[in-house]
Design a protein around this motif. Structure first.
Motif, short mmCIF file in Angstrom:
data_model
loop_
_atom_site.label_atom_id
_atom_site.label_comp_id
_atom_site.label_asym_id
_atom_site.label_seq_id
_atom_site.Cartn_x
_atom_site.Cartn_y
_atom_site.Cartn_z
N GLU A 19 -74.24 -171.56 24.59
CA GLU A 19 -73.39 -172.58 25.21
C GLU A 19 -72.59 -173.33 24.15
OE1 GLU A 19 -72.49 -173.11 28.15
OE2 GLU A 19 -74.06 -172.62 29.59
N ALA A 20 -73.24 -173.63 23.03
CA ALA A 20 -72.56 -174.35 21.95
C ALA A 20 -71.40 -173.54 21.38
CB ALA A 20 -73.56 -174.69 20.84
N SER A 21 -71.64 -172.26 21.13
CA SER A 21 -70.61 -171.43 20.49
C SER A 21 -69.43 -171.17 21.42
CB SER A 21 -71.22 -170.12 20.00
OG SER A 21 -71.85 -169.42 21.06
N LEU A 22 -69.72 -170.98 22.72
CA LEU A 22 -68.62 -170.76 23.67
C LEU A 22 -67.82 -172.04 23.88
CD1 LEU A 22 -70.35 -168.41 26.26
CD2 LEU A 22 -68.30 -167.89 24.95
N ALA A 23 -68.50 -173.19 23.93
CA ALA A 23 -67.78 -174.46 24.10
C ALA A 23 -66.86 -174.73 22.92
CB ALA A 23 -68.78 -175.60 24.28
N SER A 24 -67.40 -174.59 21.71
CA SER A 24 -66.59 -174.91 20.53
C SER A 24 -65.41 -173.95 20.37
CB SER A 24 -67.46 -174.89 19.27
OG SER A 24 -68.03 -173.61 19.06
N SER A 25 -65.65 -172.68 20.62
CA SER A 25 -64.55 -171.70 20.47
C SER A 25 -63.51 -171.86 21.57
CB SER A 25 -65.10 -170.27 20.44
OG SER A 25 -65.87 -170.01 21.60
N ASN A 26 -63.94 -172.18 22.80
CA ASN A 26 -62.98 -172.37 23.88
C ASN A 26 -62.12 -173.62 23.68
OD1 ASN A 26 -63.61 -170.10 25.38
ND2 ASN A 26 -65.21 -171.10 26.55
N ILE A 27 -62.66 -174.62 23.00
CA ILE A 27 -61.86 -175.82 22.70
C ILE A 27 -60.88 -175.52 21.57
CG2 ILE A 27 -62.02 -178.16 21.74
CD1 ILE A 27 -64.59 -178.51 23.39
N GLY A 28 -61.16 -174.48 20.78
CA GLY A 28 -60.20 -174.06 19.76
C GLY A 28 -60.73 -174.01 18.35
N ALA A 29 -62.01 -174.32 18.15
CA ALA A 29 -62.58 -174.30 16.80
C ALA A 29 -62.93 -172.86 16.40
CB ALA A 29 -63.84 -175.17 16.76
N LYS A 30 -62.68 -172.52 15.16
CA LYS A 30 -63.06 -171.20 14.64
C LYS A 30 -64.58 -171.19 14.47
CE LYS A 30 -60.19 -171.86 11.25
NZ LYS A 30 -59.43 -171.71 9.98
N THR A 31 -65.25 -170.36 15.27
CA THR A 31 -66.71 -170.45 15.39
C THR A 31 -67.38 -169.13 15.03
OG1 THR A 31 -66.41 -172.04 17.19
CG2 THR A 31 -68.59 -171.06 16.97
N LEU A 32 -68.51 -169.25 14.33
CA LEU A 32 -69.37 -168.10 14.04
C LEU A 32 -70.73 -168.36 14.67
CD1 LEU A 32 -70.15 -165.47 12.47
CD2 LEU A 32 -70.85 -166.98 10.58
N LEU A 33 -71.20 -167.39 15.46
CA LEU A 33 -72.57 -167.43 16.00
C LEU A 33 -73.39 -166.44 15.19
CD1 LEU A 33 -74.78 -168.12 18.07
CD2 LEU A 33 -73.82 -166.38 19.58
N ILE A 34 -74.38 -166.96 14.48
CA ILE A 34 -75.23 -166.10 13.66
C ILE A 34 -76.65 -166.17 14.18
CG2 ILE A 34 -75.48 -167.96 11.94
CD1 ILE A 34 -75.71 -165.73 9.80
N THR A 35 -77.25 -165.00 14.42
CA THR A 35 -78.59 -164.95 14.99
C THR A 35 -79.35 -163.76 14.43
OG1 THR A 35 -79.82 -165.00 17.08
CG2 THR A 35 -77.85 -163.61 17.02
N THR A 36 -80.66 -163.84 14.43
CA THR A 36 -81.49 -162.81 13.82
C THR A 36 -81.36 -161.46 14.51
OG1 THR A 36 -83.05 -164.51 13.11
CG2 THR A 36 -83.86 -162.26 13.13
N ASN A 37 -81.14 -161.48 15.84
CA ASN A 37 -81.07 -160.22 16.59
C ASN A 37 -80.02 -160.35 17.68
OD1 ASN A 37 -81.44 -157.86 18.00
ND2 ASN A 37 -83.65 -158.10 18.26
#
Length: 624
Positions: A19-37
């Motif tokens: 939810e955090a990564s989609l919200a930030s990217s949809n508002i226009g911020a360049k976003t990276l979602l990094i996760t173990t798997n």
């Protein structure tokens, strides 16, 4: 491989992280979602359901603000129920059983549709921090990735430890490694407080081994609804059935005789358990005189035999899990596919956060989800959305987005966390919201969608849909206010409902305001039904109008109380206010105000230990 620098790096791909990564990217911020798997993005680690009491309200609020949890649930739904329909509308709560695999699939589908969001599979082991300000992250593979802001959504993975009887393994989920380094860095280098909590999950069993004839069927609603106000998915025309059975004294005896084999009682588990979702062994221990406990048998999807046993969370050895399950009616020939287990993990007490979910100590570092001491997909997703919004607003140097307690359950959740903290896994209930008549699940779009539009998460098209809905509600209210029933037309219905007859013409709203009269009774009259069809008033519109008429007094009273609260909310306290200089305030109040640093007088009033007289003195020092 990466951008030179990201606006926002989100650590963790659970419900808060996505939810955090989609919200930030949809508002226009360049976003990276990094996760173990990357294969476990959006996974339902525990029960395969979304919503429930108070939780369903939050999912609808997420949708109204422009989040995705409701959309994903609608896509993967296999059964829908509106809980608490026998009570008032403030208590109505939507809940859906979901197909676990479809749920994860659709999260990945919507994430990959977002071209502004980058994904990477690796484990963040430490943060790059200079002069108490975030500069990026370091990973297990030795990478240094620059970022202006970081949102930590690590869930149960920080120093996670899994317990199945005497067997212990490091991990945040079964078969998934834990994460070391972040807790140690934040506590030792920057003085953040942390604690340990414990959660657990139930065994999964083979549905073909169960005798459903010995259980009570639990069907979905005939009139199925959706979580999303705007996104259209296919109507749920068929549903999978759930079942209810109960434990008994034979089950309890097996558990009592083996308490020593549970790591909860042996002392191996030190973390604090969730009060409102205890393990089966804790239930038997806490309530020794209770004859039985309900067990909910929930299918994991459309095309699987795997079944989740809700109400039987446990950390017993697999052998004892099997012995006790076999004693439950309908489980005599049960086959376990996966044992239940408990997991201990690190969390950071949330009173160390601002209302935006940013750390008070480290600038541009945000926390969301179970890392803040909450439990539940819905609580995590809500925090993730708010953290993602505020992180991106900070990037673009805009005012922070803070929901008040009278605006949303999400506002109650975050205010409770940062103002009161939590010593046990926090779960949302309707009883936590003092304005729950205003915060109904049916009006979340009216309450919050204009706010989502102002942020940049809601489109013009969605606002147009909302405006049409509001216009129809007003027209229907006008219709019910101006059309009257004659005694001849309405008295037969009043007789049937054992409601007092009328002698003169009465307005529809006057008749509908009676507790024994339902909206179905009103629209059963042909002339009214004709007007309903002519104006294209659907079930949603009629329900909204019915609630507003029937509960007008309660709604108006809560609105009045909310206005009083707003006056206190508007009394802002300067961030650098020196509480220590006010000697006439109690020592406890001074210490707590200095620790929590409330942003308004309203927030200060909710801190335990701050009295009304302390607030009065504070007002004087603020020049009021």
């Amino acid at each position: 491989m990466f951008l030179d620098i990201y606006d926002i790096i989100v650590v963790g791909g659970g419900h808060a992280g996505i939810e955090a990564s989609l919200a930030s990217s949809n508002i226009g911020a360049k976003t990276l979602l990094i996760t173990t798997n990357l294969q476990t993005i959006g996974q339902m680690s525990c029960n395969p359901s979304i919503g429930g009491i108070a939780k369903g309200q939050m999912v609808r609020e997420i949708d109204a603000l422009g989040g995705y949890s409701g959309i994903i649930s609608d896509h993967s739904m296999i059964q829908f129920r509106m809980l608490n329909k026998s009570k008032g509308p403030a208590m109505w709560s939507p809940r859906a059983q979901c197909d676990r695999k479809l749920f994860s699939y659709y999260w990945r589908f919507f994430i990959e549709k977002n071209n502004k969001l980058d994904l990477y599979q690796d484990t963040v082991t430490s943060l790059i921090i200079k002069k108490n300000k975030i500069k990026g992250v370091k990973t297990f593979l030795g990478l240094k990735i620059k970022g202006k802001l970081v949102i930590l959504t690590n869930g149960t993975f920080l120093n996670g430890k899994i317990h199945i009887g005497e067997k212990k393994m490091n991990g945040g989920r079964i078969e998934e490694k834990d994460v070391h380094g972040i807790t140690e860095q934040l506590t030792k280098q920057f003085g953040l407080k942390y604690g340990r909590m414990k959660t657990g999950t139930s065994p999964r069993v083979d549905g073909r081994s169960l005798n459903y004839d010995k259980m009570k069927s639990q069907y979905g609603d005939i009139y199925t609804q959706k979580f999303s106000f705007f996104y259209k998915t296919k109507k749920l025309t068929k549903q999978r059935r759930c079942y209810i059975t109960y434990t008994n004294q034979k089950v309890h005896n097996v558990i009592r005789n083996n308490f020593d084999y549970s790591p909860i009682f042996s002392g191996d588990i030190k973390g604090v358990s969730p009060r409102y979702c205890p393990s089966i062994e804790e239930k038997i221990y806490r309530f020794p005189n209770k004859e039985e406990h309900p067990i909910f048998v929930e299918p994991e999807g459309w095309n699987t035999v795997e079944v989740y046993i809700n109400g039987f969370s446990t950390s017993f050895p697999e052998k004892i899990q099997y012995q006790s399950l076999k004693k439950i009616s309908g489980f005599e020939k049960v086959k376990i596919l996966r044992p239940g287990y408990s997991v201990e993990y690190d969390y950071f007490p949330p009173e160390q956060l601002k209302p935006t979910l940013e750390s008070k100590v480290i600038e541009n570092l945000f926390f969301a989800g179970q890392i803040n001491g909450t439990t539940g997909y819905e609580e995590a997703a809500s925090q993730g959305l708010i953290a993602g919004i505020n992180a991106s607003l900070k990037i673009f140097q805009k005012e922070p987005f803070i929901l008040k307690r009278n605006q949303a359950y999400i506002g109650v959740l975050i205010d409770d966390l940062i103002t009161k903290g939590t010593k046990e896994p926090y779960r949302m209930f309707t009883s936590r919201a003092e304005y729950r008549m205003l915060l109904r699940q049916d009006n979340a779009d009216v309450r919050l969608t204009p706010l989502g539009y102002n942020i940049g998460l809601i489109s013009e098209e969605k606002m147009r849909i909302l405006d049409i809905k509001k216009s129809k509600i007003q027209r229907c209210m006008y219709l019910f206010h101006n059309i009257s029933f004659s005694p001849k037309v309405i008295n037969p219905i009043l007789d049937q409902k054992k409601s007092p007859r009328i002698d003169i013409h009465k307005k529809i709203e006057t008749i509908l305001s009676r507790s024994e009269i339902d909206i179905k009774d009103i629209i059963s009259i042909p002339i009214i039904m004709e007007k309903i069809k002519k104006n294209n008033f659907n079930q949603e519109i009629l329900e909204q109008v019915s609630i507003q008429i029937k509960y007008k007094g309660y709604i108006n009273r809560e609105k009045e109380n909310a206005k009083k609260l707003l006056r206190l909310e508007n009394l802002k306290i300067p961030n650098n206010f020196d509480y220590k200089k006010i000697k006439s305030i109690s020592l406890e109040a001074r210490e707590k105000l200095d620790y929590y640093r409330p942003i308004s007088l309203a927030q200060a009033s909710r801190i335990s230990g701050v009295s009304p007289s302390d607030l009065s003195i504070l007002l004087i020092y603020m020049g009021r």
